[in-house]
Design a protein around this motif. Structure first.
Motif, PDB file in Angstrom:
ATOM      1  N   SER A 287       0.832  -1.210   0.000  1.00  0.00           N
ATOM      2  CA  SER A 287       0.000   0.000   0.000  1.00  0.00           C
ATOM      3  C   SER A 287       0.858   1.246   0.000  1.00  0.00           C
ATOM      4  O   SER A 287       0.485   2.266  -0.604  1.00  0.00           O
ATOM      5  N   TYR A 288       2.028   1.204   0.648  1.00  0.00           N
ATOM      6  CA  TYR A 288       2.936   2.349   0.616  1.00  0.00           C
ATOM      7  C   TYR A 288       3.471   2.560  -0.798  1.00  0.00           C
ATOM      8  O   TYR A 288       3.587   3.707  -1.267  1.00  0.00           O
ATOM      9  N   VAL A 289       3.820   1.459  -1.460  1.00  0.00           N
ATOM     10  CA  VAL A 289       4.348   1.555  -2.829  1.00  0.00           C
ATOM     11  C   VAL A 289       3.295   2.152  -3.758  1.00  0.00           C
ATOM     12  O   VAL A 289       3.586   3.045  -4.558  1.00  0.00           O
ATOM     13  N   ALA A 290       2.066   1.696  -3.640  1.00  0.00           N
ATOM     14  CA  ALA A 290       0.993   2.227  -4.489  1.00  0.00           C
ATOM     15  C   ALA A 290       0.767   3.709  -4.205  1.00  0.00           C
ATOM     16  O   ALA A 290       0.563   4.509  -5.131  1.00  0.00           O
ATOM     17  N   HIS A 291       0.806   4.101  -2.935  1.00  0.00           N
ATOM     18  CA  HIS A 291       0.528   5.500  -2.590  1.00  0.00           C
ATOM     19  C   HIS A 291       1.682   6.411  -2.985  1.00  0.00           C
ATOM     20  O   HIS A 291       1.471   7.622  -3.186  1.00  0.00           O
ATOM     21  N   ALA A 292       2.880   5.853  -3.103  1.00  0.00           N
ATOM     22  CA  ALA A 292       4.014   6.678  -3.544  1.00  0.00           C
ATOM     23  C   ALA A 292       3.749   7.265  -4.916  1.00  0.00           C
ATOM     24  O   ALA A 292       4.196   8.381  -5.227  1.00  0.00           O
ATOM     25  N   ARG A 293       3.020   6.564  -5.740  1.00  0.00           N
ATOM     26  CA  ARG A 293       2.700   7.086  -7.069  1.00  0.00           C
ATOM     27  C   ARG A 293       1.747   8.274  -6.972  1.00  0.00           C
ATOM     28  O   ARG A 293       1.853   9.238  -7.737  1.00  0.00           O
ATOM     29  N   VAL A 294       0.824   8.220  -6.025  1.00  0.00           N
ATOM     30  CA  VAL A 294      -0.079   9.349  -5.793  1.00  0.00           C
ATOM     31  C   VAL A 294       0.714  10.561  -5.325  1.00  0.00           C
ATOM     32  O   VAL A 294       0.522  11.684  -5.825  1.00  0.00           O
ATOM     33  N   VAL A 295       1.612  10.345  -4.375  1.00  0.00           N
ATOM     34  CA  VAL A 295       2.414  11.438  -3.828  1.00  0.00           C
ATOM     35  C   VAL A 295       3.317  12.033  -4.902  1.00  0.00           C
ATOM     36  O   VAL A 295       3.405  13.265  -5.041  1.00  0.00           O
ATOM     37  N   ALA A 296       3.991  11.183  -5.662  1.00  0.00           N
ATOM     38  CA  ALA A 296       4.894  11.676  -6.697  1.00  0.00           C
ATOM     39  C   ALA A 296       4.147  12.486  -7.756  1.00  0.00           C
ATOM     40  O   ALA A 296       4.627  13.534  -8.213  1.00  0.00           O
ATOM     41  N   THR A 297       2.978  12.010  -8.149  1.00  0.00           N
ATOM     42  CA  THR A 297       2.180  12.728  -9.149  1.00  0.00           C
ATOM     43  C   THR A 297       1.753  14.097  -8.642  1.00  0.00           C
ATOM     44  O   THR A 297       1.839  15.105  -9.354  1.00  0.00           O
ATOM     45  N   ALA A 298       1.315  14.149  -7.385  1.00  0.00           N
ATOM     46  CA  ALA A 298       0.864  15.419  -6.814  1.00  0.00           C
ATOM     47  C   ALA A 298       2.010  16.411  -6.700  1.00  0.00           C
ATOM     48  O   ALA A 298       1.840  17.615  -6.972  1.00  0.00           O
ATOM     49  N   ILE A 299       3.186  15.957  -6.301  1.00  0.00           N
ATOM     50  CA  ILE A 299       4.344  16.849  -6.224  1.00  0.00           C
ATOM     51  C   ILE A 299       4.683  17.389  -7.609  1.00  0.00           C
ATOM     52  O   ILE A 299       4.921  18.597  -7.780  1.00  0.00           O
ATOM     53  N   GLY A 300       4.701  16.509  -8.601  1.00  0.00           N
ATOM     54  CA  GLY A 300       5.012  16.945  -9.958  1.00  0.00           C
ATOM     55  C   GLY A 300       4.020  17.963 -10.480  1.00  0.00           C
ATOM     56  O   GLY A 300       4.399  18.970 -11.098  1.00  0.00           O
ATOM     57  N   GLU A 301       2.734  17.728 -10.240  1.00  0.00           N
ATOM     58  CA  GLU A 301       1.713  18.661 -10.719  1.00  0.00           C
ATOM     59  C   GLU A 301       1.836  20.016 -10.024  1.00  0.00           C
ATOM     60  O   GLU A 301       1.691  21.074 -10.657  1.00  0.00           O
ATOM     61  N   ALA A 302       2.117  20.008  -8.730  1.00  0.00           N
ATOM     62  CA  ALA A 302       2.248  21.268  -7.991  1.00  0.00           C
ATOM     63  C   ALA A 302       3.460  22.056  -8.465  1.00  0.00           C
ATOM     64  O   ALA A 302       3.376  23.276  -8.676  1.00  0.00           O
ATOM     65  N   PHE A 303       4.579  21.404  -8.645  1.00  0.00           N
ATOM     66  CA  PHE A 303       5.776  22.110  -9.091  1.00  0.00           C
ATOM     67  C   PHE A 303       5.619  22.624 -10.525  1.00  0.00           C
ATOM     68  O   PHE A 303       6.091  23.706 -10.861  1.00  0.00           O
ATOM     69  N   ALA A 304       4.945  21.841 -11.353  1.00  0.00           N
ATOM     70  CA  ALA A 304       4.738  22.271 -12.740  1.00  0.00           C
ATOM     71  C   ALA A 304       3.889  23.541 -12.809  1.00  0.00           C
ATOM     72  O   ALA A 304       4.050  24.362 -13.721  1.00  0.00           O
ATOM     73  N   ALA A 305       3.009  23.721 -11.839  1.00  0.00           N
ATOM     74  CA  ALA A 305       2.124  24.880 -11.823  1.00  0.00           C
ATOM     75  C   ALA A 305       2.680  26.047 -11.017  1.00  0.00           C
ATOM     76  O   ALA A 305       2.051  27.107 -10.951  1.00  0.00           O
ATOM     77  N   SER A 306       3.852  25.878 -10.398  1.00  0.00           N
ATOM     78  CA  SER A 306       4.417  26.925  -9.542  1.00  0.00           C
ATOM     79  C   SER A 306       5.376  27.800 -10.335  1.00  0.00           C
ATOM     80  O   SER A 306       6.386  27.293 -10.850  1.00  0.00           O
ATOM     81  N   PRO A 307       5.116  29.095 -10.420  1.00  0.00           N
ATOM     82  CA  PRO A 307       5.999  29.976 -11.201  1.00  0.00           C
ATOM     83  C   PRO A 307       7.398  30.084 -10.628  1.00  0.00           C
ATOM     84  O   PRO A 307       8.341  30.426 -11.350  1.00  0.00           O
ATOM     85  N   GLY A 308       7.570  29.785  -9.343  1.00  0.00           N
ATOM     86  CA  GLY A 308       8.889  29.886  -8.736  1.00  0.00           C
ATOM     87  C   GLY A 308       9.767  28.671  -8.943  1.00  0.00           C
ATOM     88  O   GLY A 308      10.901  28.641  -8.454  1.00  0.00           O
ATOM     89  N   VAL A 309       9.257  27.661  -9.638  1.00  0.00           N
ATOM     90  CA  VAL A 309      10.036  26.438  -9.890  1.00  0.00           C
ATOM     91  C   VAL A 309      10.357  26.364 -11.377  1.00  0.00           C
ATOM     92  O   VAL A 309       9.509  25.962 -12.184  1.00  0.00           O
ATOM     93  N   PRO A 310      11.570  26.745 -11.779  1.00  0.00           N
ATOM     94  CA  PRO A 310      11.894  26.749 -13.210  1.00  0.00           C
ATOM     95  C   PRO A 310      12.085  25.365 -13.807  1.00  0.00           C
ATOM     96  O   PRO A 310      11.946  25.165 -15.013  1.00  0.00           O
ATOM     97  N   TRP A 311      12.424  24.399 -12.946  1.00  0.00           N
ATOM     98  CA  TRP A 311      12.693  23.028 -13.416  1.00  0.00           C
ATOM     99  C   TRP A 311      12.628  22.104 -12.208  1.00  0.00           C
ATOM    100  O   TRP A 311      12.954  22.492 -11.090  1.00  0.00           O
TER     101      TRP A 311
END
Length: 396
Positions: A287-311
């Motif tokens: 269950s931790y392994v499966a949820h890691a994909r949820v966490v990783a996706t959410a982090i990626g989406e948040a950083f992609a939408a943040s103007p202060g994160v160039p990469w």
């Protein structure tokens, strides 16, 4: 002259070492005291760990049994449990994984007649053991590849010299907790067999790797001739490791354990905590392994939408286990300060300490590791925390 004497007698300010200690204490207090984290921290107090052991020990072993002496009793019960879980006839408890692997690799060197070990340059013995394999054991190492990935079967076949043992770290932690595919793993083992080499798995985190392979743990471990597993990395044990393999190999490994000073008088707290981890944590790892994909996706989406994160980079994407890396183009001290201030001000610790990543200036990395607390985080929770973290970074 008087002014000079007064200056000499005046107390000096805090030293650089004092400032470092204060910064470490602040980080521990902020990150360890956060009300929301992705995993149970290692900053627990002695009282906390003792209470946890007392709460769980009676469920995993008879506490009216005589305490262990030099590896019998509860330690022997743990060894039998591990051997059964991994599908081997025998296992031996070791105080550290470093010692367990040195014993295993020198035993295989004696059996194969070749003291050369083929392994990845990012593997634990090369990165974190101060050349122990060479200095203490007299073994030498060769690297099928220097790329930050698992080497391939063709690279194993193409090594220009004989080797006695192929060691595979599953997952390869310093490359991003990477695992090969099942077909790639079986091909690697086959390639080693073609070279008449033994196969040893550094399985410090093997417990959670079976999910990625889609195979039972016994089938994964059964590809190797011997396997080392850790009790504290994923299972929340106090410490300790086990080496599993053929009966004669484990018997010899026990002798080397004694020579290395690893046959401790009593080890029941560690053994009880390991048994508790096998009972309570091991079944939850998928269950931790499966949820890691949820966490990783959410982090990626948040950083992609943040103007202060160039990469940024989440690696691997999706994660292979419940642990993965996040990379950002900022100094490590800046990112760690953002994590600490977020924990202090909001009580949320999404990230921990950041480290400079390789030779690239201004590029840093942190490891994200999930435990039971992470299951309480929704995609929206992670996205909000990552967005808040990004807002704390300096704008270009």
């Amino acid at each position: 002259m008087a002014d000079e004497e007064q200056q000499a007698e005046a107390p000096s300010g805090p030293s650089a070492e004092d400032e470092k200690r204060a910064a470490r204490a602040r980080r521990r207090a902020a990150l360890g005291g956060a009300r929301r984290t992705l995993r149970d921290g290692f900053s627990s107090t002695l009282r906390d760990r003792l209470a946890e052991l007392t709460r769980t020990a009676g469920d995993v072993h008879d506490l009216d049994e005589r305490a262990d002496i030099y590896g019998d009793g509860v330690v022997e019960a743990l060894e039998q449990r591990v051997a059964g879980l991994l599908g081997f006839p025998a296992a031996a408890f070791f105080p550290t994984g470093t010692m367990a692997q040195q014993a295993a690799l020198r035993c295989w060197a004696g059996r194969t007649g070749n003291s050369t070990v083929a392994l990845h340059p990012l593997a634990h013995p090369e990165m974190h053991e101060e050349d122990a394999l060479t200095v203490l054991t007299g073994l030498r190492t060769v690297h099928p590849t220097t790329e930050p990935r698992h080497f391939t079967a063709d690279e194993v076949r193409g090594l220009g010299e004989p080797f006695g043992t192929l060691m595979l770290e599953l997952p390869l932690r310093d490359a991003g907790f990477l695992l090969p595919s099942w077909d790639e793993l079986t091909a690697l083992v086959d390639a080693a067999r073609e070279r008449d080499a033994a196969v040893h798995f550094d399985g410090a985190r093997l417990w959670e790797s079976a999910t990625h392979f889609g195979r039972p743990l016994t089938e994964v471990a059964g590809l190797a001739d011997s396997v080392y597993v850790s009790f504290y990395k994923s299972l929340r044990g106090l410490s300790g490791a086990a080496l599993a393999g053929p009966t004669d190999l484990i018997a010899e490994a026990r002798s080397w354990r004694h020579r290395y000073g690893g046959n401790l008088f009593q080890q029941f707290p560690t053994a009880l905590s390991a048994l508790a981890g096998l009972d309570r944590v091991l079944p939850e790892l998928p269950s931790y392994v499966a949820h890691a994909r949820v966490v990783a996706t959410a982090i990626g989406e948040a950083f992609a939408a943040s103007p202060g994160v160039p990469w940024f980079r989440v690696h691997p994407d999706p994660p292979h286990t419940q642990e993965f890396q996040v990379w950002l183009p900022f100094d490590a001290d800046v990112l760690t300060e953002a994590a600490v201030s977020q924990a202090e001000e909001t009580g949320v610790a999404l990230f921990g300490i950041w480290n400079r990543a390789g030779a690239a200036p201004g590029l840093s990395m942190t490891e994200v590791s999930l435990g039971a607390p992470a299951l309480e985080w929704t995609h929206e929770d992670v996205h909000a925390a990552a967005t808040d973290f990004a807002s704390r970074l300096p704008r270009a």
